[in-house]
Design a protein around this motif. Sequence first.
Motif, PDB file in Angstrom:
ATOM      1  N   LEU A  33     -21.836 -20.793  18.036  1.00 36.33           N
ATOM      2  CA  LEU A  33     -22.182 -22.602  18.637  1.00 36.33           C
ATOM      3  C   LEU A  33     -21.328 -22.948  19.221  1.00 36.33           C
ATOM      4  O   LEU A  33     -20.494 -22.893  19.092  1.00 36.33           O
ATOM      5  N   TYR A  34     -22.663 -23.469  19.793  1.00 39.81           N
ATOM      6  CA  TYR A  34     -21.803 -24.516  20.983  1.00 39.81           C
ATOM      7  C   TYR A  34     -21.745 -25.673  20.749  1.00 39.81           C
ATOM      8  O   TYR A  34     -22.557 -26.456  21.785  1.00 39.81           O
ATOM      9  N   THR A  67     -27.778 -22.653  21.276  1.00 41.77           N
ATOM     10  CA  THR A  67     -27.674 -22.601  20.245  1.00 41.77           C
ATOM     11  C   THR A  67     -29.096 -22.974  19.982  1.00 41.77           C
ATOM     12  O   THR A  67     -29.286 -22.596  19.001  1.00 41.77           O
ATOM     13  N   VAL A  68     -29.090 -24.532  20.185  1.00 45.99           N
ATOM     14  CA  VAL A  68     -30.560 -24.558  20.147  1.00 45.99           C
ATOM     15  C   VAL A  68     -31.341 -24.029  20.758  1.00 45.99           C
ATOM     16  O   VAL A  68     -33.039 -23.411  19.786  1.00 45.99           O
ATOM     17  N   ARG A 219     -29.853 -29.538   3.431  1.00 45.36           N
ATOM     18  CA  ARG A 219     -27.683 -29.637   4.744  1.00 45.36           C
ATOM     19  C   ARG A 219     -28.052 -30.536   6.136  1.00 45.36           C
ATOM     20  O   ARG A 219     -27.474 -31.416   6.300  1.00 45.36           O
ATOM     21  N   VAL A 220     -29.041 -30.664   7.137  1.00 45.11           N
ATOM     22  CA  VAL A 220     -28.947 -30.683   7.855  1.00 45.11           C
ATOM     23  C   VAL A 220     -30.491 -31.783   8.204  1.00 45.11           C
ATOM     24  O   VAL A 220     -31.446 -31.318   7.583  1.00 45.11           O
ATOM     25  N   PRO A 248     -26.531 -29.307  18.609  1.00 42.64           N
ATOM     26  CA  PRO A 248     -26.277 -28.103  18.216  1.00 42.64           C
ATOM     27  C   PRO A 248     -25.619 -27.245  16.975  1.00 42.64           C
ATOM     28  O   PRO A 248     -26.570 -26.289  16.646  1.00 42.64           O
ATOM     29  N   PHE A 249     -24.426 -28.350  16.521  1.00 36.66           N
ATOM     30  CA  PHE A 249     -25.104 -27.817  15.168  1.00 36.66           C
ATOM     31  C   PHE A 249     -25.601 -27.727  14.306  1.00 36.66           C
ATOM     32  O   PHE A 249     -26.194 -26.549  13.630  1.00 36.66           O
ATOM     33  N   ASN A 250     -27.065 -28.419  14.263  1.00 39.79           N
ATOM     34  CA  ASN A 250     -28.084 -29.000  12.849  1.00 39.79           C
ATOM     35  C   ASN A 250     -28.695 -27.606  13.535  1.00 39.79           C
ATOM     36  O   ASN A 250     -29.341 -26.821  12.637  1.00 39.79           O
ATOM     37  N   ALA A 251     -29.334 -27.470  14.691  1.00 36.50           N
ATOM     38  CA  ALA A 251     -29.883 -26.077  15.227  1.00 36.50           C
ATOM     39  C   ALA A 251     -29.410 -25.187  14.435  1.00 36.50           C
ATOM     40  O   ALA A 251     -29.770 -24.198  14.010  1.00 36.50           O
ATOM     41  N   TRP A 252     -27.841 -24.757  14.396  1.00 30.93           N
ATOM     42  CA  TRP A 252     -27.188 -23.641  14.280  1.00 30.93           C
ATOM     43  C   TRP A 252     -27.304 -23.388  12.710  1.00 30.93           C
ATOM     44  O   TRP A 252     -27.162 -21.936  12.192  1.00 30.93           O
TER      45      TRP A 252
END
Length: 395
Positions: A33-34, A67-68, A219-220, A248-252
């Motif tokens: 996760l970047y 990550t995306v 979650r996202v 990036p967090f949502n993509a992860w």
Amino acid sequence: MTPQPDGHEPHFDTLAVRAGIERSQFGEHSEALYLTSSFTFESAAQAAARFSGAEQGNVYARFSNPTVSAMQTRLAALEGAEGCVATASGMSAILSLAMALMQAGDHVVASRGLFGATQQLFGNILSKFGIETTFVPATDLDAYRAAIRPRTRLFFVETPSNPLTEVVDIAAVAAIAHEAGVLLAVDNCFCTPALQRPLALGADVVVHSATKYLDGQGRVLGGAVVGAKAVTDEVYKFLRTAGPSISPFNAWVILKGLETLRIRMEAQSASALELAGWLEAQPGVSRVFYPGLASHPQHALAMRQQKSGGAILSFEVKGGREAAWRVVDATRTISITANLGDTKSTITHPATTTHGRISPEARAEAGIGEGLLRVAVGLESVEDLQADLARGLAG
């Protein structure tokens, strides 16, 4: 994932777990996760090359992030597509597609049974910018053909539809569109590539609300446009400038959700079929809408182009809004929320929630009555779901 030396093509489940992984110098096993807004360069010359596109590499997280990229690669692999652009939500995916491919004076032909926000976007928002939309009955092939104009650029369909689960013949509509030089986009939110692959049936573009089954646990937010590179490149140009980007967090989170996609979809679909059959036998229910039932008008078509009926069903309660709300309010297990695609089952009254902002006339045309309820079946025991609905249906 690393190409196989013998030319072996990985199966869906392997792609869902392995596609898109590019490990860093640390050799991490799970996808990294970047969380960074920008990326550094080794020199001014490299910075210039990255910004101009002469050199591949990350620049700024609005339009490039490892990550995306991993999420995009994995989803493209699952849909059998050349490219994918992830966006902040499902609606931003549809908006990005429209803004990337069309301009003032262009025309869209859309199936009438669309999600309420999608109808609002095509009917009320894009029209402000000179893009007109003609809504046609989802299953009427002649209506698609008759609606074509010289400036028609896009057919947009949702199959199965929200909330009545109408099934569009993707191959037939694609043939009509292509004969006129028009692209076909399919909202594949309800089925996902685990159950339906529209590109293999002739569609040019697939859009997703990744918020739903691709994440799978509520979650996202996220969205995606998937298809030929010529299309996704244009969407990427719009996203790079306008910025409806996924974090990036949502993509992860969605990337990890894809790992269990088929398993969840098959289990939830099996439960939905069982629940739909039970609902058909309830005296307080006048009609059940579920493609997996033999009573569904497009059952045979659904079984040809989908692997199962999916996890969404809707049903008409006798007694209109009062009776429908009584069923909703009596639930103790099923969550009262308009979201879907979760491991937790959800229930909503479309006429006053998901489709509450469209006109009564438009709801009537779409067949969304006051007694209609939509259930997105999760992973709970079917017996518990039946008991939860039986409480309200008993009056």
